[in-house]
Design a protein around this motif. Structure first.
Motif, PDB file in Angstrom:
ATOM      1  N   UNK A  83       0.970  -1.555  -0.100  1.00  0.00           N
ATOM      2  CA  UNK A  83      -0.395   0.060   0.089  1.00  0.00           C
ATOM      3  C   UNK A  83       0.475   1.266   0.126  1.00  0.00           C
ATOM      4  N   UNK A  84       0.348   2.683  -0.508  1.00  0.00           N
ATOM      5  CA  UNK A  84       0.991   3.216  -0.207  1.00  0.00           C
ATOM      6  C   UNK A  84       0.529   4.283   0.715  1.00  0.00           C
ATOM      7  N   UNK A  85       1.556   5.808   1.252  1.00  0.00           N
ATOM      8  CA  UNK A  85       0.983   6.076   2.619  1.00  0.00           C
ATOM      9  C   UNK A  85       1.691   7.045   2.730  1.00  0.00           C
ATOM     10  N   UNK A  86       1.255   8.618   2.954  1.00  0.00           N
ATOM     11  CA  UNK A  86       1.835   9.991   3.035  1.00  0.00           C
ATOM     12  C   UNK A  86       2.148   9.919   4.385  1.00  0.00           C
ATOM     13  N   UNK A  87       3.893   9.964   4.842  1.00  0.00           N
ATOM     14  CA  UNK A  87       4.397  10.501   6.226  1.00  0.00           C
ATOM     15  C   UNK A  87       4.157  11.943   7.025  1.00  0.00           C
ATOM     16  N   UNK A  88       2.843  11.460   8.039  1.00  0.00           N
ATOM     17  CA  UNK A  88       3.137  13.061   8.638  1.00  0.00           C
ATOM     18  C   UNK A  88       3.464  13.206   9.720  1.00  0.00           C
ATOM     19  N   UNK A  89       4.373  12.690  10.092  1.00  0.00           N
ATOM     20  CA  UNK A  89       5.259  12.678  11.431  1.00  0.00           C
ATOM     21  C   UNK A  89       6.383  12.188  11.520  1.00  0.00           C
ATOM     22  N   UNK A  90       6.874  12.488  12.259  1.00  0.00           N
ATOM     23  CA  UNK A  90       8.552  11.754  12.605  1.00  0.00           C
ATOM     24  C   UNK A  90       8.474  12.070  13.843  1.00  0.00           C
ATOM     25  N   UNK A  91       8.685  10.266  14.651  1.00  0.00           N
ATOM     26  CA  UNK A  91       8.786  10.278  16.088  1.00  0.00           C
ATOM     27  C   UNK A  91      10.319   9.738  16.714  1.00  0.00           C
ATOM     28  N   UNK A  92       9.856   9.303  17.848  1.00  0.00           N
ATOM     29  CA  UNK A  92      10.397   8.699  18.425  1.00  0.00           C
ATOM     30  C   UNK A  92      10.703   7.108  18.005  1.00  0.00           C
ATOM     31  N   UNK A  93      12.216   6.721  16.977  1.00  0.00           N
ATOM     32  CA  UNK A  93      12.124   5.521  17.163  1.00  0.00           C
ATOM     33  C   UNK A  93      11.390   4.956  16.048  1.00  0.00           C
ATOM     34  N   UNK A  94      11.368   6.426  15.181  1.00  0.00           N
ATOM     35  CA  UNK A  94      10.182   5.337  13.673  1.00  0.00           C
ATOM     36  C   UNK A  94       9.555   7.139  13.159  1.00  0.00           C
ATOM     37  N   UNK A  95       8.395   6.187  12.126  1.00  0.00           N
ATOM     38  CA  UNK A  95       7.673   7.021  11.068  1.00  0.00           C
ATOM     39  C   UNK A  95       6.358   6.876  11.671  1.00  0.00           C
ATOM     40  N   UNK A  96       5.478   7.755  10.863  1.00  0.00           N
ATOM     41  CA  UNK A  96       4.283   7.511  10.982  1.00  0.00           C
ATOM     42  C   UNK A  96       2.757   7.770  10.084  1.00  0.00           C
ATOM     43  N   UNK A  97       2.419   7.458   9.103  1.00  0.00           N
ATOM     44  CA  UNK A  97       1.984   7.836   8.291  1.00  0.00           C
ATOM     45  C   UNK A  97       0.302   7.678   8.221  1.00  0.00           C
ATOM     46  N   UNK A  98      -0.189   8.089   7.230  1.00  0.00           N
ATOM     47  CA  UNK A  98      -2.099   8.257   7.553  1.00  0.00           C
ATOM     48  C   UNK A  98      -2.245   7.344   5.689  1.00  0.00           C
ATOM     49  N   UNK A  99      -2.213   6.050   6.592  1.00  0.00           N
ATOM     50  CA  UNK A  99      -2.873   4.923   5.375  1.00  0.00           C
ATOM     51  C   UNK A  99      -4.609   4.682   5.339  1.00  0.00           C
ATOM     52  N   UNK A 100      -5.136   6.126   5.410  1.00  0.00           N
ATOM     53  CA  UNK A 100      -6.186   5.599   5.992  1.00  0.00           C
ATOM     54  C   UNK A 100      -6.544   5.919   7.464  1.00  0.00           C
ATOM     55  N   UNK A 101      -5.988   4.636   8.152  1.00  0.00           N
ATOM     56  CA  UNK A 101      -5.692   4.689   9.936  1.00  0.00           C
ATOM     57  C   UNK A 101      -3.761   4.721   9.574  1.00  0.00           C
ATOM     58  N   UNK A 102      -3.618   5.394  11.212  1.00  0.00           N
ATOM     59  CA  UNK A 102      -2.523   5.774  11.715  1.00  0.00           C
ATOM     60  C   UNK A 102      -1.727   4.350  12.058  1.00  0.00           C
ATOM     61  N   UNK A 103      -0.886   4.879  10.573  1.00  0.00           N
ATOM     62  CA  UNK A 103       0.130   3.100  10.667  1.00  0.00           C
ATOM     63  C   UNK A 103       1.921   4.154  11.243  1.00  0.00           C
ATOM     64  N   UNK A 104       2.708   2.234  11.291  1.00  0.00           N
ATOM     65  CA  UNK A 104       4.388   2.997  12.263  1.00  0.00           C
ATOM     66  C   UNK A 104       5.211   1.833  11.041  1.00  0.00           C
ATOM     67  N   UNK A 105       5.805   3.241  11.714  1.00  0.00           N
ATOM     68  CA  UNK A 105       7.420   2.501  10.148  1.00  0.00           C
ATOM     69  C   UNK A 105       8.409   2.307  11.123  1.00  0.00           C
ATOM     70  N   UNK A 106       8.745   1.587  11.781  1.00  0.00           N
ATOM     71  CA  UNK A 106      10.055   1.452  12.916  1.00  0.00           C
ATOM     72  C   UNK A 106      11.408   1.655  11.877  1.00  0.00           C
ATOM     73  N   UNK A 107      11.999   3.000  12.687  1.00  0.00           N
ATOM     74  CA  UNK A 107      13.242   3.098  11.937  1.00  0.00           C
ATOM     75  C   UNK A 107      13.738   2.057  11.138  1.00  0.00           C
ATOM     76  N   UNK A 108      14.472   0.964  11.836  1.00  0.00           N
ATOM     77  CA  UNK A 108      14.820  -0.160  11.330  1.00  0.00           C
ATOM     78  C   UNK A 108      14.707  -0.707   9.795  1.00  0.00           C
ATOM     79  N   UNK A 109      13.040   0.140   9.884  1.00  0.00           N
ATOM     80  CA  UNK A 109      12.226  -0.524   7.931  1.00  0.00           C
ATOM     81  C   UNK A 109      12.066   0.283   7.767  1.00  0.00           C
ATOM     82  N   UNK A 110      12.544   1.702   7.183  1.00  0.00           N
ATOM     83  CA  UNK A 110      12.910   2.243   6.486  1.00  0.00           C
ATOM     84  C   UNK A 110      13.467   2.511   5.061  1.00  0.00           C
TER      85      UNK A 110
END
Length: 413
Positions: free
Chosen positions: A122-149
């Motif tokens: 799926x495709x999603x837009x990064x909305x926030x940079x937080x400790x430990x990774x990225x928050x994305x808007x996939x219609x719902x809140x999604x999280x990408x851990x830093x190790x998976x970026x």
């Protein structure tokens, strides 16, 4: 009779109305007609088929912040809503808390679950940079851990904010609003595909373009567009390079020559210096015998000193050509890094050899006559073989032997 008929009709209408009213339970999906907008902060809705009202706060209307509630709904609109909770009967404007946002999220979770089960991305837009990774808007809140970026360490994650990324679904748990995603998996898959393509087409002798991806003490890894090739430190320049970082930098664009390809090990050997002019080309014109050059002492050995006279061109000053005086080792009079003048004695272009001399540029010291025990008459009969046209002691002894042999033959006769 007519009055009785009217009474019966009213009773039946009330019964029908009561029968049409359904109980409202938490989690129910209902339709709500917008009856009013309260201070631009919430909607007052009538829950169809129940005869009761509910409220929809502004934050429950959409997943993204809304400046004006009227952009979402207006009086008379009928909205699909989910019942979140009950509120006190004494509360103004209704007895149920409703949400449009959460109902839409339910649908999104269901769609994401289908994509996950199908193995799709799926495709999603990064909305926030937080400790430990990225928050994305996939219609719902999604999280990408830093190790998976990415497939390598990223120091500054802020560069991803606002970017739309293709993502692999790693974990999904709608009941806990947990959606774990990976962009690294996409990057690795894309590189693997490109790697196979490059390995199938590239061959030794090709000239290719790439970007310096990493620098180590032993060389530079160059990204060729999906696979890294190695330029060993010895293949960077004809001049000696102590560290690749002295002459190259990460992100630099390069043209390199392919030396070897090993598809089984995914290895490509590259050379930068192979595309540079050969330093020994035309050396016989640049440094013919007898030429005086300035150079730098690069290495000292027991048998002499290697002096760089042109970039990538080193010649040997044999220990016998360093000084007129006897020396045990070259470092008695020379040091690495020293700039000196040398005279070219011999050039062998094919063998990449230059014979050089330091002492040929210095005056020969005078001989101390007092140290010579031979008489002037004796010294006039021979000279050192360093002088042109002179005789050696061996020549004189040979002549005396010839004379002795001749005299013996005469006596016999």
């Amino acid at each position: 009779m007519s009055e009785n008929n009217n009474t019966n009709e009213n009773k039946n209408a009330m019964a029908d109305a009561l029968n049409s009213v359904h109980d409202v339970k938490i989690g129910d999906i209902v339709k709500g007609e917008v009856l009013a907008i309260d201070d631009d902060k919430q909607l007052i809705v009538g829950i169809q088929g129940t005869g009761v009202e509910g409220v929809v706060p502004l934050k429950e209307l959409a997943s993204q912040p809304v400046d004006d509630i009227k952009d979402i709904a207006k009086v008379g609109d009928v909205l699909d809503l989910v019942v979140i909770s009950t509120i006190g009967k004494d509360k103004e404007n209704g007895s149920y808390l409703l949400s449009k946002r959460r109902l839409e999220a339910r649908k999104v979770w269901a769609d994401i679950q289908k994509e996950f089960e199908a193995g799709n991305t799926l495709t999603a837009t990064v909305t926030e940079v937080v400790k430990g990774g990225l928050v994305v808007d996939a219609g719902v809140r999604g999280f990408i851990p830093a190790s998976m970026i990415s497939d390598h360490f990223v120091d500054d994650l802020s560069q991803y904010k606002g970017q739309e990324l293709e993502l692999k679904i790693i974990e999904i748990e709608p009941s806990e609003n947990r959606l774990i995603l990976s962009h690294r998996a996409i990057v690795e898959a894309q590189k693997a595909e490109q790697r196979e393509k490059i390995l199938a087409t590239i061959k030794a002798g090709d000239t290719v373009e790439g970007t310096v991806a990493r620098l180590t003490n032993f060389g530079a890894f160059v990204d060729l567009g999906g696979i890294d090739g190695l330029v060993h430190v010895s293949e960077i320049s004809y001049e000696r390079v102590a560290k690749p970082s002295d002459v190259l930098k990460v992100g630099q664009q390069l043209k390199v020559k392919v030396l070897a390809v090993d598809p089984e090990k995914n290895r490509i050997s590259l050379s930068l210096k192979a595309l540079l002019p050969e330093p020994w080309d035309g050396i016989e014109d640049k440094a013919p015998a007898g030429t005086v050059l300035e150079g730098t002492v690069k290495r000292l050995t027991t048998f002499g000193a290697f002096v760089e006279v042109f970039p990538g061109v080193e010649g040997l000053v044999h220990i016998s050509q360093i000084s007129h005086e006897h020396i045990a080792t070259p470092n008695e009079v020379l040091s690495e890094g020293e700039t000196i003048k040398v005279k070219v004695l011999e050039v062998k272009p094919e063998a990449h050899r230059l014979a050089l001399s330091i002492k040929a540029l210095t005056p020969k010291p005078n001989t101390d006559d007092k140290t010579n025990t031979a008489s002037p008459a004796e010294t006039s009969n021979y000279q050192s073989n360093d002088d042109e046209g002179g005789f050696t002691l061996g020549d004189l002894i040979g002549n005396e032997l010839k004379k002795s042999t001749s005299n013996n033959d005469d006596d016999k006769n």
